[in-house]
Write an enzyme that holds these catalytic residues in place. Structure first.
Site, PDB file in Angstrom:
ATOM      1  N   ALA A 219      10.175 -11.193   6.556  1.00 47.60           N
ATOM      2  CA  ALA A 219      11.562 -10.725   6.423  1.00 47.60           C
ATOM      3  C   ALA A 219      11.565  -9.205   6.493  1.00 47.60           C
ATOM      4  O   ALA A 219      10.598  -8.556   6.091  1.00 47.60           O
ATOM      5  CB  ALA A 219      12.130 -11.169   5.082  1.00 47.60           C
ATOM      6  N   SER A 220      12.656  -8.678   7.035  1.00 43.81           N
ATOM      7  CA  SER A 220      12.788  -7.227   7.060  1.00 43.81           C
ATOM      8  C   SER A 220      14.220  -6.881   6.664  1.00 43.81           C
ATOM      9  O   SER A 220      15.153  -7.113   7.429  1.00 43.81           O
ATOM     10  CB  SER A 220      12.485  -6.704   8.470  1.00 43.81           C
ATOM     11  N   ALA A 221      14.380  -6.410   5.421  1.00 39.40           N
ATOM     12  CA  ALA A 221      15.714  -6.017   4.963  1.00 39.40           C
ATOM     13  C   ALA A 221      15.788  -4.487   5.003  1.00 39.40           C
ATOM     14  O   ALA A 221      14.875  -3.836   5.522  1.00 39.40           O
ATOM     15  CB  ALA A 221      15.960  -6.563   3.571  1.00 39.40           C
TER      16      ALA A 221
ATOM     17  N   ILE B  11      15.666  -2.245   2.623  1.00 41.74           N
ATOM     18  CA  ILE B  11      14.789  -1.491   1.723  1.00 41.74           C
ATOM     19  C   ILE B  11      13.319  -1.832   1.927  1.00 41.74           C
ATOM     20  O   ILE B  11      12.463  -0.965   1.926  1.00 41.74           O
ATOM     21  CB  ILE B  11      15.200  -1.759   0.245  1.00 41.74           C
ATOM     22  N   ALA B  12      13.062  -3.125   2.101  1.00 40.34           N
ATOM     23  CA  ALA B  12      11.660  -3.545   2.120  1.00 40.34           C
ATOM     24  C   ALA B  12      11.364  -4.471   3.285  1.00 40.34           C
ATOM     25  O   ALA B  12      12.255  -5.024   3.917  1.00 40.34           O
ATOM     26  CB  ALA B  12      11.337  -4.256   0.805  1.00 40.34           C
ATOM     27  N   GLN B  13      10.074  -4.608   3.541  1.00 44.17           N
ATOM     28  CA  GLN B  13       9.594  -5.537   4.556  1.00 44.17           C
ATOM     29  C   GLN B  13       8.557  -6.436   3.887  1.00 44.17           C
ATOM     30  O   GLN B  13       7.752  -5.953   3.090  1.00 44.17           O
ATOM     31  CB  GLN B  13       8.986  -4.709   5.677  1.00 44.17           C
ATOM     32  N   VAL B  14       8.606  -7.730   4.218  1.00 44.05           N
ATOM     33  CA  VAL B  14       7.705  -8.664   3.532  1.00 44.05           C
ATOM     34  C   VAL B  14       6.751  -9.293   4.550  1.00 44.05           C
ATOM     35  O   VAL B  14       7.188  -9.808   5.583  1.00 44.05           O
ATOM     36  CB  VAL B  14       8.524  -9.764   2.804  1.00 44.05           C
TER      37      VAL B  14
ATOM     38  N   LYS C 140       5.215  -7.189  -0.363  1.00 41.58           N
ATOM     39  CA  LYS C 140       6.526  -6.559  -0.146  1.00 41.58           C
ATOM     40  C   LYS C 140       6.283  -5.054  -0.121  1.00 41.58           C
ATOM     41  O   LYS C 140       5.738  -4.490  -1.072  1.00 41.58           O
ATOM     42  CB  LYS C 140       7.451  -6.969  -1.299  1.00 41.58           C
TER      43      LYS C 140
ATOM     44  N   ASP D 205      20.866 -11.119  -9.145  1.00 40.92           N
ATOM     45  CA  ASP D 205      21.140 -11.176  -7.707  1.00 40.92           C
ATOM     46  C   ASP D 205      20.747 -12.561  -7.186  1.00 40.92           C
ATOM     47  O   ASP D 205      19.919 -12.688  -6.282  1.00 40.92           O
ATOM     48  CB  ASP D 205      20.310 -10.082  -7.008  1.00 40.92           C
TER      49      ASP D 205
HETATM   50  N1  LIG Z   1       7.049 -14.615  -3.228  1.00 39.72           N
HETATM   51  C1  LIG Z   1       7.573 -14.920  -2.042  1.00 39.72           C
HETATM   52  N2  LIG Z   1       7.207 -16.048  -1.401  1.00 39.72           N
HETATM   53  C2  LIG Z   1       7.716 -16.378  -0.203  1.00 39.72           C
HETATM   54  N3  LIG Z   1       8.609 -15.637   0.450  1.00 39.72           N
HETATM   55  C3  LIG Z   1       9.020 -14.495  -0.125  1.00 39.72           C
HETATM   56  C4  LIG Z   1       8.532 -14.072  -1.391  1.00 39.72           C
HETATM   57  N4  LIG Z   1       9.116 -12.911  -1.708  1.00 39.72           N
HETATM   58  C5  LIG Z   1       9.933 -12.605  -0.693  1.00 39.72           C
HETATM   59  N5  LIG Z   1       9.893 -13.555   0.275  1.00 39.72           N
HETATM   60  C6  LIG Z   1      10.661 -13.598   1.534  1.00 39.72           C
HETATM   61  O1  LIG Z   1      11.101 -12.296   1.870  1.00 39.72           O
HETATM   62  C7  LIG Z   1      12.538 -12.224   1.805  1.00 39.72           C
HETATM   63  C8  LIG Z   1      12.957 -10.871   1.278  1.00 39.72           C
HETATM   64  O2  LIG Z   1      12.394 -10.665   0.016  1.00 39.72           O
HETATM   65  P1  LIG Z   1      13.185  -9.952  -1.161  1.00 39.72           P
HETATM   66  O3  LIG Z   1      14.454 -10.703  -1.404  1.00 39.72           O
HETATM   67  O4  LIG Z   1      12.275  -9.787  -2.315  1.00 39.72           O
HETATM   68  O5  LIG Z   1      13.468  -8.547  -0.480  1.00 39.72           O
HETATM   69  P2  LIG Z   1      14.776  -7.668  -0.468  1.00 39.72           P
HETATM   70  O6  LIG Z   1      14.456  -6.476   0.355  1.00 39.72           O
HETATM   71  O7  LIG Z   1      15.232  -7.434  -1.858  1.00 39.72           O
HETATM   72  O8  LIG Z   1      15.820  -8.587   0.317  1.00 39.72           O
HETATM   73  P3  LIG Z   1      17.343  -8.943  -0.013  1.00 39.72           P
HETATM   74  O9  LIG Z   1      18.042  -7.634  -0.166  1.00 39.72           O
HETATM   75  O10 LIG Z   1      17.771  -9.709   1.216  1.00 39.72           O
HETATM   76  O11 LIG Z   1      17.385  -9.788  -1.262  1.00 39.72           O
HETATM   77  C9  LIG Z   1      12.946 -13.402   0.942  1.00 39.72           C
HETATM   78  O12 LIG Z   1      14.259 -13.828   1.222  1.00 39.72           O
HETATM   79  C10 LIG Z   1      11.905 -14.427   1.336  1.00 39.72           C
HETATM   80  O13 LIG Z   1      12.241 -15.023   2.570  1.00 39.72           O
END
Ligand SMILES: Nc1ncnc2c1ncn2[C@@H]1O[C@H](COP(=O)(O)OP(=O)(O)OP(=O)(O)O)[C@@H](O)[C@H]1O
Length: 561
Positions: free
Chosen positions: A210-212, A214-217, A232, A370
């Site tokens: 995922a790539s939002a 703020i962060a990339q996972v 993350k 959230d």
């Molecule tokens: N522990 C995990 N196991 C599996 N997938 C994960 C995990 N943590 C994050 N992800 C994947 O990465 C995505 C983004 O992670 P996360 O929600 O922590 O980031 P974010 O930048 O806060 O995104 P958002 O603003 O969309 O909530 C999650 O929706 C999920 O698909």
């Protein structure tokens, strides 16, 4: 050089001094007449308007507000200077990026405008407001990046604060951002982690999960234990952008509130300050790790680990910018089809999620604030998975017990106890007329229009503005010949949102101010309300005996997990 200002204006039909003010700033021009009062000082213009027909009380109020404003001017200037110093050179960089974004979106608007000039229908309304029209403002926010995307999402979730066409358009303000090249992610890992990347991870998938904004996972596997994890990573430069943007927005809010003190009743600066504090918390993954750990301790101590979980954090491979945690496998709580293939009774999963979350409000140091569907999963093993603890809230036992009464009174329609619960929660020094307040609350609740949701063959059909009688409809599947009918009387989601905002508005008109947690809790309840509509349409979340909202595990701060 200090100057003494004498403000004159019409009071009770006579032109007379209103008040004097000693200013620390050089005054460059003063203008007064019967309708307005203004003066310039250091580039800022203090401006106010009144009319002779106003009552003496209004004029007194006006005079005292103006006096307040003048007295606050040095503080405002000091604040602006201090904020600019804190922003430093990143402010100039963001300004340049902002100009670039405006030119880019402005170019698109001009191109569309010149095209539509030649079309027979004339200029469409969405082009008429220029960059302030919903479509182009949304595009501009997306180009401006993270801070404005989050603000756009705030607009989308506040239908009674903003005009409906903006609320509608900002629904498309998605928190998706282009992925940062893997090389940049690797160099952050190299800088932050104690050893070489391949001594810690067996592999790291270069394609992000995922790539939002703020962060990339990224998915990965740990070397020794072979455990599946995700990493993350905070995107490079994000903190600078946030600091520069939020400082800019803060300065704008300060000036707007200064020029229009009416807005301070809506706590514009306080809202911006809250947004600023919570966004800056979100970019510190050490805080997120601590929030996850405390939630896991709560599950452990309450014997809930077989029902729910949050990813285990690997602190030795985590820093402020990098969070290595257990990988969970599951589906969002809104993915009905996948959920039905994982469990036979989705309603029970929802009840578990609700009980675990409600329980955490008091028993855990912080609560997950959230719980959108991307962050609340049904895992393959049937447990509920809570992800993303970037935004959390804290609620005091006192506020929560008032909140319990408030929620209970919604279900039982007891407006006097609803009023007293709100008075208990909202900080105020003035006496509130609780009877009048209760009557106003009743008016809000009785004005809700009924809406029927009908569930046919796994799909929902909403019919609004109907009488409250149940509409019966049937649908027959051609392949199985099965007919599914289910009808339920519910308040629709947008009305629910509007309802809570109306409650806040009426409460504020009685001088009440709610803690940030109130809005955070309400937002989560709206998410849960959505899941209830999908997974258990016949269930009343606030009244169902299987859901423990009223907490019997009240904790002191010391024994929270
Ligand atoms: N522990 C995990 N196991 C599996 N997938 C994960 C995990 N943590 C994050 N992800 C994947 O990465 C995505 C983004 O992670 P996360 O929600 O922590 O980031 P974010 O930048 O806060 O995104 P958002 O603003 O969309 O909530 C999650 O929706 C999920 O698909």
């Amino acid at each position: 050089m200090a100057s003494v200002l004498v403000f004159r204006g019409f009071v009770h039909g006579r032109y007379a001094p209103l008040f004097t003010h000693q200013s620390q700033l050089p005054v460059t021009s003063i203008l007064t007449n019967s309708k307005k009062l203004a003066y310039r000082s250091n580039g800022l213009r203090l401006y106010a308007r009144y009319s002779e027909s106003q009552s003496p009380r209004t004029q007194d109020l006006f005079t005292s507000r103006l006096q307040d404003s003048v007295e606050n001017l040095p503080k405002l200037v000091e604040d602006i200077v201090q904020t600019s110093i804190n922003t430093g050179p990143r402010g100039a960089l963001r300004l340049a990026q902002g100009i670039q974004a405006v030119i880019g979106v402005g170019g698109e608007w001009l191109a569309e405008l010149s095209q539509s000039r030649n079309s027979p229908g004339g200029i469409p309304s969405q082009l008429q407001l220029g960059l302030l029209s919903p479509l182009y403002l949304r595009k501009l926010f997306e180009r401006l990046g993270v801070t404005y995307i989050k603000l756009g999402q705030f607009i989308a979730s506040a239908p009674t604060l903003f005009p409906p066409e903006y609320v509608q358009e900002f629904q498309y303000c998605f928190d998706k951002a282009p992925a940062v090249p893997f090389d940049e992610i690797k160099s952050i890992l190299r800088e932050d982690l104690a050893g070489p990347i391949d001594s810690i991870y067996e592999y790291v998938d270069p394609t992000p999960l995922a790539s939002a904004s703020i962060a990339q996972v990224h998915a990965a596997r740990l070397k020794g234990s072979q455990a599946d994890v995700v990493i993350k990573v905070l995107k490079p430069g994000i903190e600078d952008v946030l600091v520069a943007d939020l400082n800019f927005i803060y300065v704008v809010a300060r000036i707007v509130e200064f020029l229009n003190p009416e807005l301070s009743r809506a706590s514009l600066v306080a809202i911006v300050n809250d947004i600023r504090a919570s966004m800056l918390e979100e970019v510190d993954f050490k805080k997120e790790a601590a929030n996850i750990e405390s939630f896991r301790r709560y599950l452990d101590s309450m014997g809930l680990t077989r029902q729910a979980t949050a990813p285990k954090v690997y602190p030795e491979f985590s820093t402020k910018r990098v969070l290595t945690m257990e990988r969970l496998y599951g589906v969002p709580l809104t993915d009905l089809d996948s959920i039905s293939s994982l469990v036979s009774d989705p309603e029970t999963s929802l009840i578990t999620a609700l009980n675990v979350w409600f329980g955490s409000l008091l028993a855990c140091e912080t609560f997950h604030a959230d719980v959108h569907a991307g962050n609340l999963w049904l895992l393959r093993d049937g447990r509920i998975g809570f992800l993303d603890f970037g935004i959390v809230g804290r609620i005091s036992p006192k506020t929560w017990s008032a909140m319990e009464v408030f929620l209970g009174s919604i279900a039982t329609e007891e407006y006097e106890s609803m009023a007293s619960a709100l008075i208990e929660m909202g900080a105020t020094n003035t006496d509130v007329d609780s009877r009048a307040f209760a009557k106003d609350l009743e008016k809000i609740f009785s004005s809700i229009q009924a809406c029927i949701t009908i569930y046919i063959d796994k799909r929902f059909y909403d019919f609004q503005d109907l009488d409250t009688e149940v509409v019966v409809a049937t649908a027959t599947r051609t392949d199985t010949n099965a007919t599914a009918i289910s009808a339920n009387l519910v308040v629709d989601e947008r009305q629910m949102n509007a309802l809570f905002l109306d409650v806040v508005r009426v409460s504020e008109s009685y001088g009440l101010r709610f803690p940030r947690e109130f809005a955070l809790l309400m937002k989560q309840l709206l998410y849960f309300d959505r899941y209830t509509r999908l997974l258990a349409p016949d269930m009343n979340m606030l009244q169902d005996q299987r859901i423990t909202i009223a907490s019997n595990r009240r904790m002191t701060n010391r024994n929270r997990y």
